[in-house]
Design an enzyme around this catalytic site. Structure first.
Site, PDB file in Angstrom:
ATOM      1  CB  SER A   1      -0.482   0.405   0.851  1.00 33.62           C
ATOM      2  OG  SER A   1      -1.567   1.390   1.550  1.00 33.62           O
TER       3      SER A   1
ATOM      4  CE1 TYR B   1      -4.882  -2.042   4.462  1.00 33.26           C
ATOM      5  CE2 TYR B   1      -2.905   0.053   4.550  1.00 33.26           C
ATOM      6  CZ  TYR B   1      -4.187  -1.073   3.850  1.00 33.26           C
ATOM      7  OH  TYR B   1      -4.366  -0.678   2.205  1.00 33.26           O
TER       8      TYR B   1
HETATM    9  N1  NAD Z   1      -8.636  -0.399  -2.013  1.00 31.66           N
HETATM   10  C1  NAD Z   1      -7.576   0.419  -1.520  1.00 31.66           C
HETATM   11  O1  NAD Z   1      -7.041   1.879  -1.481  1.00 31.66           O
HETATM   12  C2  NAD Z   1      -6.459  -0.514  -1.274  1.00 31.66           C
HETATM   13  C3  NAD Z   1      -5.089   0.604  -1.330  1.00 31.66           C
HETATM   14  C4  NAD Z   1      -4.336   0.252  -0.429  1.00 31.66           C
HETATM   15  C5  NAD Z   1      -4.051  -1.191  -0.706  1.00 31.66           C
HETATM   16  N2  NAD Z   1      -5.044  -1.907  -0.529  1.00 31.66           N
HETATM   17  C6  NAD Z   1      -4.498  -3.345  -0.661  1.00 31.66           C
HETATM   18  O2  NAD Z   1      -5.324  -3.884  -1.172  1.00 31.66           O
HETATM   19  C7  NAD Z   1      -5.775  -5.432  -0.738  1.00 31.66           C
HETATM   20  C8  NAD Z   1      -7.180  -5.725  -1.598  1.00 31.66           C
HETATM   21  O3  NAD Z   1      -7.837  -4.310  -0.894  1.00 31.66           O
HETATM   22  P1  NAD Z   1      -9.684  -4.116  -1.663  1.00 31.66           P
HETATM   23  O4  NAD Z   1      -9.534  -2.979  -1.747  1.00 31.66           O
HETATM   24  O5  NAD Z   1      -9.178  -5.093  -2.337  1.00 31.66           O
HETATM   25  O6  NAD Z   1     -10.638  -4.739  -0.166  1.00 31.66           O
HETATM   26  P2  NAD Z   1     -11.266  -5.766  -0.361  1.00 31.66           P
HETATM   27  O7  NAD Z   1     -12.387  -6.116   0.651  1.00 31.66           O
HETATM   28  O8  NAD Z   1     -12.396  -5.388  -1.745  1.00 31.66           O
HETATM   29  O9  NAD Z   1     -11.080  -7.391  -0.896  1.00 31.66           O
HETATM   30  C9  NAD Z   1     -10.751  -7.897  -0.121  1.00 31.66           C
HETATM   31  C10 NAD Z   1     -11.284  -9.906   0.014  1.00 31.66           C
HETATM   32  O10 NAD Z   1     -10.141 -10.282   0.912  1.00 31.66           O
HETATM   33  C11 NAD Z   1     -11.053 -11.316   1.345  1.00 31.66           C
HETATM   34  N3  NAD Z   1     -10.005 -11.550   3.117  1.00 31.66           N
HETATM   35  C12 NAD Z   1     -10.267 -10.553   4.006  1.00 31.66           C
HETATM   36  N4  NAD Z   1      -9.831 -11.691   5.098  1.00 31.66           N
HETATM   37  C13 NAD Z   1      -9.167 -13.485   4.521  1.00 31.66           C
HETATM   38  C14 NAD Z   1      -8.840 -14.616   5.075  1.00 31.66           C
HETATM   39  N5  NAD Z   1      -8.108 -14.129   6.566  1.00 31.66           N
HETATM   40  N6  NAD Z   1      -8.528 -14.969   3.880  1.00 31.66           N
HETATM   41  C15 NAD Z   1      -8.655 -14.957   2.664  1.00 31.66           C
HETATM   42  N7  NAD Z   1      -9.589 -13.939   2.269  1.00 31.66           N
HETATM   43  C16 NAD Z   1      -9.374 -12.412   3.370  1.00 31.66           C
HETATM   44  C17 NAD Z   1     -12.456 -10.625   1.823  1.00 31.66           C
HETATM   45  O11 NAD Z   1     -13.131 -11.070   1.540  1.00 31.66           O
HETATM   46  C18 NAD Z   1     -12.051  -9.777   0.419  1.00 31.66           C
HETATM   47  O12 NAD Z   1     -12.861 -10.867  -1.129  1.00 31.66           O
HETATM   48  C19 NAD Z   1      -5.726  -5.621   0.763  1.00 31.66           C
HETATM   49  O13 NAD Z   1      -4.696  -6.345   0.911  1.00 31.66           O
HETATM   50  C20 NAD Z   1      -6.035  -4.126   1.037  1.00 31.66           C
HETATM   51  O14 NAD Z   1      -5.292  -3.742   1.997  1.00 31.66           O
HETATM   52  C21 NAD Z   1      -6.384  -1.586  -1.102  1.00 31.66           C
END
Ligand code: NAD
Length: 259
Positions: free
Chosen positions: A147, A160
C-alpha cells in the site's frame, strides 16, 4: 480483445487471494482474459462462488477454493489442491487484506492481530507452502499487495501501516531468498482504490461515504480514485514476462498520490 500471447501468461497457473472482491477479483478477471488458469481464494465462500460463476460465463479457466490465509491448514490444503489438479503454480498474488482505522491507543489487541495476520502473516503462510511447488516447476512470479501506507505513514491506521510496511520489506527478503530458484517477488502499492475496503473506511471513521471518496481522490495529479482494474494492470505486468528482470521492487499505482 487482449493479445493473450503477448503477456506469456496463457495457460499459466495463477493463485489469487482476496479474489472474491475488489482488486483481487479485478486481477483474477484480467488474468482470465489473457488465458491464465486462475484459482481464486477467499474466506468469503458466497462471494467467491459467485465470482467464479460469473467468470465461467466468459469461458475463463477459473476455480474457487475457500481459504483463510491466516490458517496454515487452509494454506496447506491449497498447496495439495493445486499440486493434485495443476501440478505447478506460476503466479501467486498475495492480496488479501483488511484495515481497521484506529490509533494504537484505540485498537483492540484482537483488531491488531487480525490486521497483521491477514495482511502480513497471510503472505508468509501461503508463500511458505506454494514456493516449493513453484520452484519445482522451474520458477514463477509472486506479487504481494502492499500500500502507499507501506511506504509512508497514515492517520488512524496503525496496524495497517505496520502490516503493509512489513509486506514491502518481506517482499525484498523473499526476492533475495528465492531469486536463485527463478522466482521473482515484487510488491504492488495501490493508492486509494474504489473497493468495498475503501468504502468501509468511511464507516469506520464515521464519515459520509461520498465525501470520503471525494477527499480520497483529492490531491492526486490524476485527480481520481483508482479502479480495481487500474491496480490489476500493474499486477499483470509484474506477473508477466514483461517484467522478466524485475524483482524485489515495489510498484506504486496511485494516480501520482505519493509523488
Ligand atoms: N482499496 C484500496 O484503496 C487499497 C489501497 C491500498 C492497498 N489495498 C490493499 O489491496 C488488497 C485488496 O483490497 P481491496 O481494496 O480489493 O479490498 P476488498 O475488501 O474489496 O477485498 C478483500 C478481499 O479479501 C478477503 N479476505 C479478507 N480476509 C481474508 C482472509 N483471512 N483470507 C482470505 N481472504 C480474505 C475478503 O473476503 C475480500 O473478498 C488489500 O491487501 C488491501 O489492503 C487496497
Amino acid at each position: 480483445m487482449v493479445n493473450q500471447d503477448y503477456f506469456g501468461l496463457k495457460d499459466k497457473v495463477c493463485v489469487v487471494t482476496g479474489a472474491a472482491s475488489g482488486i483481487g477479483l479485478a486481477t483474477a478477471t484480467l488474468l482470465g482474459e489473457v488465458g491464465s488458469k486462475v484459482i481464486l481464494l477467499d474466506i468469503n465462500e458466497a462471494n467467491g462462488q459467485k465470482a467464479v460463476a460469473d467468470l465461467k460465463e466468459k469461458d475463463f479457466k477459473v476455480e474457487f477454493v475457500r481459504c483463510d490465509v491466516t490458517n496454515a491448514d487452509d494454506c496447506m490444503s491449497v498447496r495439495d489442491f493445486v499440486e493434485a489438479n495443476y501440478g505447478a503454480v506460476d503466479v501467486l498474488f498475495n492480496n488479501a487484506g483488511v484495515i481497521r482505522r484506529k490509533t494504537v491507543v484505540d485498537l483492540e489487541e484482537s483488531e491488531w492481530d487480525l490486521v497483521i495476520d491477514v495482511s502480513l502473516k497471510g503472505v508468509y503462510l501461503l508463500s511458505k507452502y506454494l514456493i516449493p511447488l513453484m520452484a519445482n516447476g522451474g520458477g514463477g512470479s509472486i506479487i504481494n499487495t502492499g500500500s502507499g501506507w507501506g511506504l509512508k505513514g497514515g492517520d488512524q491506521a496503525a496496524a495497517y501501516c505496520a502490516a503493509k510496511a512489513g509486506v514491502v520489506n518481506l517482499t525484498k527478503a523473499m526476492a533475495i531468498d528465492h531469486g536463485p530458484q527463478n522466482i521473482r517477488v515484487n510488491c504492488i502499492c495501490p493508492g486509494d482504490t474504489d473497493t468495498p475496503l475503501l468504502r468501509s473506511e468511511a464507516k469506520q471513521l464515521n464519515q459520509q461515504e461520498d465525501a470520503f471518496l471525494v477527499s480520497s481522490a483529492k490531491g492526486r495529479p490524476l485527480e481520481r480514485l483508482g479502479t480495481p482494474r487500474d491496480i490489476a494492470k500493474g499486477v499483470l505486468f509484474l506477473a508477466s514476462d514483461l517484467s522478466s528482470w524485475i524483482t524485489g521492487t515495489d510498484l506504486i499505482v496511485d494516480g501520482g498520490g505519493l509523488a
